[in-house]
Write a protein that holds these residues in place. Structure first.
Motif, PDB file in Angstrom:
ATOM      1  N   THR A 107       0.831  -1.205   0.000  1.00 17.07           N
ATOM      2  CA  THR A 107       0.000   0.000   0.000  1.00 17.07           C
ATOM      3  C   THR A 107       0.864   1.253   0.000  1.00 17.07           C
ATOM      4  N   LEU A 108       1.925   1.231   0.806  1.00 16.91           N
ATOM      5  CA  LEU A 108       2.830   2.383   0.842  1.00 16.91           C
ATOM      6  C   LEU A 108       3.507   2.582  -0.521  1.00 16.91           C
ATOM      7  N   SER A 109       3.836   1.482  -1.196  1.00 16.59           N
ATOM      8  CA  SER A 109       4.459   1.615  -2.517  1.00 16.59           C
ATOM      9  C   SER A 109       3.494   2.231  -3.521  1.00 16.59           C
ATOM     10  N   ARG A 110       2.211   1.923  -3.415  1.00 14.74           N
ATOM     11  CA  ARG A 110       1.211   2.538  -4.294  1.00 14.74           C
ATOM     12  C   ARG A 110       1.072   4.032  -3.994  1.00 14.74           C
ATOM     13  N   LEU A 111       1.162   4.398  -2.729  1.00 15.49           N
ATOM     14  CA  LEU A 111       1.113   5.812  -2.369  1.00 15.49           C
ATOM     15  C   LEU A 111       2.355   6.547  -2.882  1.00 15.49           C
ATOM     16  N   LEU A 112       3.499   5.910  -2.793  1.00 14.72           N
ATOM     17  CA  LEU A 112       4.733   6.514  -3.281  1.00 14.72           C
ATOM     18  C   LEU A 112       4.704   6.715  -4.800  1.00 14.72           C
ATOM     19  N   ALA A 113       3.983   5.819  -5.501  1.00 15.84           N
ATOM     20  CA  ALA A 113       3.902   5.909  -6.959  1.00 15.84           C
ATOM     21  C   ALA A 113       2.768   6.820  -7.428  1.00 15.84           C
ATOM     22  N   GLY A 114       1.982   7.349  -6.490  1.00 19.06           N
ATOM     23  CA  GLY A 114       0.880   8.228  -6.878  1.00 19.06           C
ATOM     24  C   GLY A 114      -0.328   7.490  -7.404  1.00 19.06           C
ATOM     25  N   ILE A 115      -0.382   6.169  -7.256  1.00 15.15           N
ATOM     26  CA  ILE A 115      -1.545   5.400  -7.710  1.00 15.15           C
ATOM     27  C   ILE A 115      -2.716   5.625  -6.766  1.00 15.15           C
ATOM     28  N   ASP A 116      -2.458   5.563  -5.471  1.00 16.14           N
ATOM     29  CA  ASP A 116      -3.466   5.905  -4.475  1.00 16.14           C
ATOM     30  C   ASP A 116      -3.120   7.269  -3.876  1.00 16.14           C
ATOM     31  N   VAL A 117      -4.147   7.981  -3.451  1.00 16.26           N
ATOM     32  CA  VAL A 117      -3.976   9.299  -2.829  1.00 16.26           C
ATOM     33  C   VAL A 117      -4.244   9.156  -1.336  1.00 16.26           C
ATOM     34  N   PRO A 118      -3.364   9.645  -0.464  1.00 19.30           N
ATOM     35  CA  PRO A 118      -3.565   9.466   0.977  1.00 19.30           C
ATOM     36  C   PRO A 118      -4.836  10.155   1.460  1.00 19.30           C
ATOM     37  N   ASP A 119      -5.448   9.552   2.488  1.00 15.92           N
ATOM     38  CA  ASP A 119      -6.628  10.162   3.095  1.00 15.92           C
ATOM     39  C   ASP A 119      -6.253  11.440   3.832  1.00 15.92           C
ATOM     40  N   SER A 120      -5.071  11.460   4.394  1.00 20.48           N
ATOM     41  CA  SER A 120      -4.554  12.667   5.032  1.00 20.48           C
ATOM     42  C   SER A 120      -3.042  12.654   4.914  1.00 20.48           C
ATOM     43  N   GLY A 121      -2.430  13.813   5.104  1.00 17.51           N
ATOM     44  CA  GLY A 121      -1.013  13.938   4.884  1.00 17.51           C
ATOM     45  C   GLY A 121      -0.718  14.172   3.412  1.00 17.51           C
ATOM     46  N   SER A 122       0.552  14.105   3.040  1.00 16.02           N
ATOM     47  CA  SER A 122       0.932  14.400   1.661  1.00 16.02           C
ATOM     48  C   SER A 122       2.089  13.528   1.214  1.00 16.02           C
ATOM     49  N   VAL A 123       2.114  13.256  -0.104  1.00 13.08           N
ATOM     50  CA  VAL A 123       3.236  12.591  -0.759  1.00 13.08           C
ATOM     51  C   VAL A 123       3.713  13.545  -1.844  1.00 13.08           C
ATOM     52  N   ARG A 124       4.958  14.020  -1.728  1.00 11.65           N
ATOM     53  CA  ARG A 124       5.472  15.031  -2.653  1.00 11.65           C
ATOM     54  C   ARG A 124       6.762  14.564  -3.319  1.00 11.65           C
ATOM     55  N   VAL A 125       6.931  15.019  -4.547  1.00 15.51           N
ATOM     56  CA  VAL A 125       8.182  14.823  -5.252  1.00 15.51           C
ATOM     57  C   VAL A 125       8.674  16.194  -5.698  1.00 15.51           C
ATOM     58  N   GLY A 126       9.865  16.537  -5.276  1.00 11.07           N
ATOM     59  CA  GLY A 126      10.408  17.850  -5.615  1.00 11.07           C
ATOM     60  C   GLY A 126       9.544  18.989  -5.140  1.00 11.07           C
ATOM     61  N   GLY A 127       8.834  18.799  -4.006  1.00  9.57           N
ATOM     62  CA  GLY A 127       7.988  19.846  -3.445  1.00  9.57           C
ATOM     63  C   GLY A 127       6.585  19.911  -4.011  1.00  9.57           C
ATOM     64  N   VAL A 128       6.250  19.040  -4.971  1.00 13.35           N
ATOM     65  CA  VAL A 128       4.934  19.062  -5.604  1.00 13.35           C
ATOM     66  C   VAL A 128       4.188  17.773  -5.254  1.00 13.35           C
ATOM     67  N   SER A 129       2.920  17.911  -4.885  1.00 12.76           N
ATOM     68  CA  SER A 129       2.117  16.736  -4.561  1.00 12.76           C
ATOM     69  C   SER A 129       1.990  15.828  -5.782  1.00 12.76           C
ATOM     70  N   LEU A 130       2.169  14.520  -5.574  1.00 10.75           N
ATOM     71  CA  LEU A 130       2.047  13.576  -6.687  1.00 10.75           C
ATOM     72  C   LEU A 130       0.665  13.655  -7.328  1.00 10.75           C
ATOM     73  N   SER A 131      -0.361  13.864  -6.511  1.00 15.84           N
ATOM     74  CA  SER A 131      -1.723  13.916  -7.039  1.00 15.84           C
ATOM     75  C   SER A 131      -1.964  15.138  -7.901  1.00 15.84           C
ATOM     76  N   ALA A 132      -1.074  16.139  -7.822  1.00 12.35           N
ATOM     77  CA  ALA A 132      -1.239  17.353  -8.627  1.00 12.35           C
ATOM     78  C   ALA A 132      -0.541  17.246  -9.972  1.00 12.35           C
ATOM     79  N   LEU A 133       0.244  16.175 -10.173  1.00  7.96           N
ATOM     80  CA  LEU A 133       0.974  16.020 -11.425  1.00  7.96           C
ATOM     81  C   LEU A 133       0.104  15.326 -12.466  1.00  7.96           C
ATOM     82  N   PRO A 134       0.077  15.814 -13.699  1.00  5.64           N
ATOM     83  CA  PRO A 134      -0.634  15.093 -14.759  1.00  5.64           C
ATOM     84  C   PRO A 134       0.010  13.745 -14.987  1.00  5.64           C
ATOM     85  N   PRO A 135      -0.752  12.733 -15.455  1.00  5.48           N
ATOM     86  CA  PRO A 135      -0.215  11.364 -15.580  1.00  5.48           C
ATOM     87  C   PRO A 135       1.064  11.284 -16.394  1.00  5.48           C
ATOM     88  N   GLU A 136       1.130  12.034 -17.517  1.00  7.54           N
ATOM     89  CA  GLU A 136       2.316  11.928 -18.359  1.00  7.54           C
ATOM     90  C   GLU A 136       3.564  12.445 -17.655  1.00  7.54           C
TER      91      GLU A 136
END
Length: 597
Positions: free
Chosen positions: A394-423
């Motif tokens: 489950t944590l690996s899916r959150l790290l890959a941006g497949i699932d979005v956390p219910d609370s807290g944030s997962v960021r890459v380079g300061g940007v939330s993974l969920s805010a990045l377009p798929p490409e």
């Protein structure tokens, strides 16, 4: 672990009628020239068809008035010309209509595929592959049949009905009223049918999707079903779904069994009524014999377009329900777009991945990941370990941006993974699991989808990097056909092919969740070492099912009951004597693998 909801847990994804009408109007707008041409040609064809009965009435009146053979021949020639014109107009109207239908169907298919590909993976899992398969095949097929086959016929009929009634009224208003009143029975029967048909066909479509989902799930889990002796249980579930399909199908059949006999009787009533009333009017010189004859012929002619409408009524109801299900994916996609966070123009400033107070649950009640804080440095090799069910996958899916956390944030380079377009997201992070797919096509096609501009030499290099020695033995090399009807790859070869695709895609962070689980231990070890060399300088996060992987890592993260309990190098954690030390000693002492969640 499969977290997709069963078909009984899902809300049916159905678009409302306003959305369906907007979607249909947009399809018409995209090919409006052909649509207008189809309508005009059909209108002209209907007009040509009305000339014959009118001319026949003229012949009767002319003959009663003492006209000779020349007059009859002239009017008969006009009837023949009108019939020929109608034939040609109908032919070209159908040609334009079919081409319009095929182009429109192609647009529906393309839009459906685009929407499916745009859905987040968890949403696809929740909807279910069986349901999506039915929508993409049977439902789109029903929509296509309506557009290609029913469309031209229905347009002709819709134009014919008011024109025929209009000319009957022109010949004699009283006869026109008589004809309309006679057809009232059809209106009552159709109204009764329409009030019940739409929900009945929606229920039938949902039952078919549930059956498809049940069968696809049973096929995918066949080995598990056999291992645990669940055959009879699965058969019982399938029979239950089949029974639901049978009952919904019988409901729609019942509706048709009431509609069609009522309509057949209603066809006769207006003709009989016009003959009776027309006879009285003729005796009082209120209508000519030619007008009466033409009116009867026109009303008989009216039965053909009405019959067409009623014959297609079932398909139109079915296709409307199917269109509602196809457009339901658009409703789902819109909902995802409304809820997904957006950050226009935001791009990561570096490759650092940061998790802050991340919590996640599949059912909204029980957290699978609890308050995890973690920073993964660029170029680091991090291994996630822990007992089965600890939350590693489950944590690996959150790290890959497949699932979005219910609370807290997962960021890459300061940007939330969920805010990045798929490409953009897939250029940053890619998750590789043991569940891989070989696409129908050549080996080159399966590789170049990850890097369309890659040369054959680069494709061969990627294959060699992950130990695909078998690729050199293929009969046609990179041009060897794979998938159904082509060369079959076993599970281990499919995993290697997937890893080669990842290398070609070139993300800066690679997450491996049992990505080498189907390989034998020696091949897995060799592949992992080869990957480590090839991915030098990239971030690698691995869910460990063999703890030797942890020994090679820069840091090890230990998961227990959804929490991150230990973090450090292999040597540090072994020396600390905690949970990781226990796992390491247990695995090393018995040579037994630790399964991942």
């Amino acid at each position: 672990m499969n977290h997709a909801a069963t078909s009984t847990d899902r809300e049916p994804l159905i678009a409302g009628r306003p959305r369906i009408l907007r979607a249909a109007a947009e399809l018409v707008r995209q090919d409006r020239t052909a649509f207008v041409a189809m309508v005009l040609l059909n209108a002209l064809a209907v007009g040509a068809g009305l000339v014959g009965p009118w001319l026949l009435g003229r012949i009767i009146d002319e003959v009663r008035g003492g006209a000779g053979v020349g007059t009859v021949d002239r009017l008969a020639a006009l009837i023949l010309a009108a019939s020929l014109a109608q034939l040609l107009l109908v032919r070209y109207a159908r040609r334009v209509g079919y081409r319009f239908g095929e182009r429109t169907l192609a647009r529906v298919r393309e839009r459906f595929v685009e929407r499916i590909l745009a859905l987040p993976v968890p949403v696809v899992e929740r909807v279910g592959t069986g349901d999506l398969a039915v929508r993409g095949t049977a439902d789109i097929g029903a929509v296509g049949t309506a557009m290609r086959d029913a469309g031209p016929d229905v347009f002709i009929a819709l134009i014919q009905v008011p024109l025929i009634l209009g000319v009957v009224f022109l010949a004699s208003p009283l006869l026109g009223v008589c004809g309309v009143v006679g057809f009232a029975g059809i209106a009552v029967a159709v109204r009764w049918y329409l009030r019940r048909a739409h929900p009945a066909y929606l229920a039938e479509g949902e039952a078919n999707s549930a059956l498809a989902e049940q069968l696809s799930g049973a096929a995918a889990g066949a080995r598990t079903i056999e291992a645990f002796g669940l055959e009879q249980q699965q058969i019982a579930h399938c029979l239950e779904r089949i029974d639901t399909c049978y009952r919904t199908r019988m409901r729609t059949l019942h509706l048709r069994s009431v509609l069609f006999p009522a309509v057949d009787v209603s066809y006769v009533i207006p003709v009989v009524g016009v003959l009776l009333v027309g006879g009285v009017l003729y005796e009082h010189d209120m209508v000519s014999l030619g007008a009466l004859t033409a009116s009867v012929l026109w009303l008989r002619q009216l039965s053909q377009p009405l019959d067409t409408l009623l014959q297609w009524l079932e398909l139109l109801q079915r296709s409307e329900a199917s269109f509602a299900r196809v457009e339901g994916i658009g409703v789902l996609l819109d909902a995802q777009g409304q809820t997904a966070p957006t950050a226009p123009g935001a791009e990561p400033v570096d490759d650092r991945i940061e998790l802050t107070r991340v919590r996640y649950s599949y059912d909204g009640a029980h957290d699978v990941v609890r308050d995890v804080d973690l920073t993964v440095r660029p170029g680091e090799r991090l291994v996630l370990v822990g007992p089965s069910g600890a939350g590693k996958s489950t944590l690996s899916r959150l790290l890959a941006g497949i699932d979005v956390p219910d609370s807290g944030s997962v960021r890459v380079g300061g940007v939330s993974l969920s805010a990045l377009p798929p490409e953009l997201l897939r250029r940053q992070v890619v998750l590789v699991t043991q569940e891989q797919h070989v696409f129908i096509g050549t080996l080159r096609d399966n590789l170049s989808m990850a890097a369309p501009t890659a040369t054959d030499a680069e494709l061969a290099e990627a294959l060699a990097a992950v130990g695909c020695d078998w690729a050199a033995q293929l009969p046609d090399g990179l041009d060897t056909e794979l998938g159904d009807g082509g060369h079959h790859l076993d599970g281990a070869q499919a995993q290697q092919l997937s890893l080669a695709r990842v290398l070609l895609a070139g993300p800066h962070t690679l997450i491996l969740d049992e990505a080498t689980a189907l390989l034998d231990p020696r091949s897995a070890r060799r592949t992992e070492r080869t990957l480590a060399a090839v991915l030098d300088g990239r971030t690698v996060i691995a869910v460990a099912h063999r703890l030797h992987t942890a020994q090679d890592a820069d840091r090890v993260a230990v998961m227990e009951d959804g929490r991150l309990t230990e973090l450090g190098s292999h040597d540090e954690l072994v020396a600390a004597g905690g949970a990781y030390a226990g796992l390491w000693n247990s695995w090393h002492g018995r040579s037994a693998g630790v399964s991942s969640s």
